[in-house]
Design an enzyme around this catalytic site. Sequence first.
Site, mmCIF file in Angstrom:
data_model
loop_
_atom_site.group_PDB
_atom_site.id
_atom_site.type_symbol
_atom_site.label_atom_id
_atom_site.label_comp_id
_atom_site.label_asym_id
_atom_site.label_seq_id
_atom_site.Cartn_x
_atom_site.Cartn_y
_atom_site.Cartn_z
ATOM 1 N N ASP A 110 67.534 96.951 95.383
ATOM 2 C CA ASP A 110 67.860 96.778 96.951
ATOM 3 C C ASP A 110 66.506 95.821 97.253
ATOM 4 O OD1 ASP A 110 69.893 98.199 96.823
ATOM 5 O OD2 ASP A 110 69.260 99.919 97.947
ATOM 6 N N ASP A 196 67.861 92.091 102.446
ATOM 7 C CA ASP A 196 67.649 93.003 101.119
ATOM 8 C C ASP A 196 68.194 92.261 99.817
ATOM 9 O OD1 ASP A 196 66.923 94.909 102.784
ATOM 10 O OD2 ASP A 196 68.619 96.382 102.215
ATOM 11 N N HIS A 247 74.703 95.169 100.903
ATOM 12 C CA HIS A 247 74.750 94.860 99.529
ATOM 13 C C HIS A 247 75.992 94.534 99.001
ATOM 14 C CE1 HIS A 247 71.045 97.938 99.872
ATOM 15 N NE2 HIS A 247 70.943 96.733 100.646
ATOM 16 N N ASP A 249 76.992 94.322 95.923
ATOM 17 C CA ASP A 249 77.182 94.729 94.408
ATOM 18 C C ASP A 249 78.519 95.642 94.533
ATOM 19 O OD1 ASP A 249 75.448 96.373 95.447
ATOM 20 O OD2 ASP A 249 74.240 96.374 93.557
ATOM 21 N N CYS A 355 72.885 98.915 91.503
ATOM 22 C CA CYS A 355 71.949 99.257 92.298
ATOM 23 C C CYS A 355 70.749 99.868 91.720
ATOM 24 C CB CYS A 355 72.512 100.252 93.427
ATOM 25 S SG CYS A 355 73.938 99.602 94.514
HETATM 26 N N1 ABU Z 1 74.183 100.058 98.082
HETATM 27 C C1 ABU Z 1 75.576 99.633 98.001
HETATM 28 C C2 ABU Z 1 76.436 100.192 98.807
HETATM 29 C C3 ABU Z 1 77.621 99.466 99.201
HETATM 30 C C4 ABU Z 1 78.782 100.117 99.751
HETATM 31 O O1 ABU Z 1 78.771 101.116 100.335
HETATM 32 O O2 ABU Z 1 80.068 99.636 99.599
#
Ligand code: ABU
Length: 379
Positions: A110, A196, A247, A249, A355
């Site tokens: 992050d 981030d 995020h 990913d 992550c």
């Molecule tokens: N830190 C990634 C969280 C992404 C999501 O909740 O889909």
Amino acid sequence: MQHSAPVVNSWNEWDQLQEIVVGSADNACFEPTEPGSRPSIRNHPDTPFPTGPKSKEAIDLANEELAGLTRLLESQGVTVRRPETHDFSAPVRTPDFEVENQYCAVCPRDVMITLGNEIIEATMSRRARYFEYQPYRKLVYEYWNADPRTQWTTAPKPSMSDGMYREEFWEWPLEQRHERMHSFEFCINQDEVVFDAADMSRLGRDILVQESMTTNRAGIHWLKRHLEPKGFRVHPVHFPLDFFPSHIDCTFVPLRPGLILTNPDRPLREGEEKMFLDNDWRLVEVPQPVLTNEEMPPYCQSSKWLSMNVLSISPTKVICEAQEKPLQDMLADLGFEVFPVPFRNVFEYGGSLHCATWDVRRDGQREDYFGNLDYRPLA
Ligand code: ABU
């Protein structure tokens, strides 16, 4: 003249991994309520969210799984480094804000990103994460001292004052959220540079950046201005059906040249698929996760799509959460050797395998995987 491989070298998400940082749950705290974050207990939204340090049991369980990932990576010949111990229970007070405690060092992705031979520390978007670069600083200095080719950039720190946020975002009823979803306005406004690191995805010369609750247009603009003179192309991407994007990913996950895993609930904004299709990339939808959103751990603020937060050891080897059998089977059908590892106890710290890591060195160099591209740089 330098002939050895650079100490810091990672141009994409999939080349053969050499060195990586795996996060740690030591001293982790619950994320506080603040303008950029409204944590709540899953299925119990009216019960106050806990504050202060996480329990020893929760920390030990997460650390066991992080240690399991470390062992697996080492068995594959990868050098694993860990963050320094940090007191996350310490409050933060700046001229612009105050927050009662910090968060954790479970998710280096992050905060930190390697773009070729450069390490960038993100601005971050939440107050409790303002100083989250600190557990990685000793490592950064080591990499910087070890090799004059290592570049190191700390992005401008935003004020994180009340004026940077749009607090009413959290109160928007679903209908209003739906109406506004195409304007991509979230809990941070556009006044300051905010991003981030985990909103970025690396594909050689081409860097994708998701506009989200944690990355705004000024943040993307800063990245363009910083990276374009170095020969990168920066592409903003949007997933309009994700009402709380944070995020990239768990949404859009490249695994090798020509292949990206996509999230069936979060299609790309119309038109943004063009650069991939014009260059013969396949976008492959992942299966539904084994857990529903309601079944995710009570303190976890992330979605069920942590299922697709996989980590590539190489273009043919992928690490996947142990219980995500449907995804493992799909990856095997796509020709990958899949390494299952238990990781569900890490979920409540906001991430899974991608992550919880930050790759510092992979084989390879910068490649252009998008020869057929109509890209307009800023200047
Ligand atoms: N830190 C990634 C969280 C992404 C999501 O909740 O889909």
